[in-house]
Motif scaffolding. Structure first.
Motif: not given
Length: 244
Positions: A68, A70, A73, A77, A170, A174
């Protein structure tokens, strides 16, 4: 007979959830929700699908561990969390038709942008922070209302032009966060039928092979083919939403 029919539908939905969580997402989410709603009342279908999604999230995180991004995200998020909270307050009175049409329009507009934008030179630059915030918020709304948060996230991550495996990882992280955030709102609105959830556990195990099949396919497809597959999924998902 009815339970047998419901079990078959749930098993198919679970397998498709697995494929989606394994990386072949995009437009599958709307179809899964609609498929399950054909066998059960919509609110019961939403309540049944959520624990299935959450369980499959854990498997997907294991299958896609370390894949994923970062930064993506961080963009996605927080606005999704705000959207989930706001949507949960109005979940009982939210118009299903409005959500369906909005999501279908968003999906088709993005497909048109990708197909025409490449020819016009509009998609050479990667998606920025604003796109991520908007995609995260829209995904939070549509995920809470219909477990259909995949298209906005797919739109953003495809525009970021990341590799298929990073896209899948990712997305997995999520939606792991998003689905847990949806639990309080669903509980307060009485969407969970715990007897039915327990009864459907055997059918829900069909998600497991789906996750690993999706993971296997993602590793064996190049980015161009992967994007075409996701765009096709978005079109199919939008068509299902409009024609329901």
């Amino acid at each position: 007979m009815l339970l047998s029919h419901v079990g078959a539908v749930v098993a198919l939905a679970a397998f498709l959830i697995g494929l989606s969580k394994g990386g072949l997402g995009g437009g599958i989410g709307p179809f899964i929700t609609i498929l399950t709603s054909l066998a059960l009342p919509p609110t019961v279908a939403l309540g049944l699908l959520l624990p299935m999604l959450m369980a499959t999230d854990v498997v997907a995180l294991y299958a896609l561990r370390g894949s994923w991004n970062r930064d993506d995200l961080v963009r996605l998020v927080p606005p999704a969390a705000v959207a989930i909270f706001c949507t949960s307050l109005f979940l009982g009175s939210l118009s299903e038709d409005a959500v369906r049409w909005f999501l279908a329009a968003f999906s088709l507009l993005f497909v048109a942008y990708r197909l025409l934008g490449d020819r016009l030179g509009l998609t050479d630059r990667e998606a920025g922070r604003t796109f991520g915030v908007v995609a995260g918020f829209v995904s939070g709304v549509t995920s809470t209302a219909a477990h259909a948060g995949g298209p906005p996230v797919a739109a953003y991550l495809l525009a970021r032009k990341i590799e298929p495996l990073t896209y899948a990882g990712t997305s997995a992280v999520f939606f792991f966060v998003v689905n847990w955030l949806k639990v309080p709102g669903y509980a307060l609105n009485g969407f969970f039928d715990f007897d039915l959830i327990v009864e459907m556990i055997p059918a829900a195990t069909a998600a497991l092979p789906g996750v690993f099949l999706g993971r296997w396919l993602v590793e064996r497809i190049d980015r161009t083919q992967f994007e075409r597959l996701i765009l096709f999924g978005l079109v199919v998902g939008a068509a299902v939403l409009v024609l329901k």
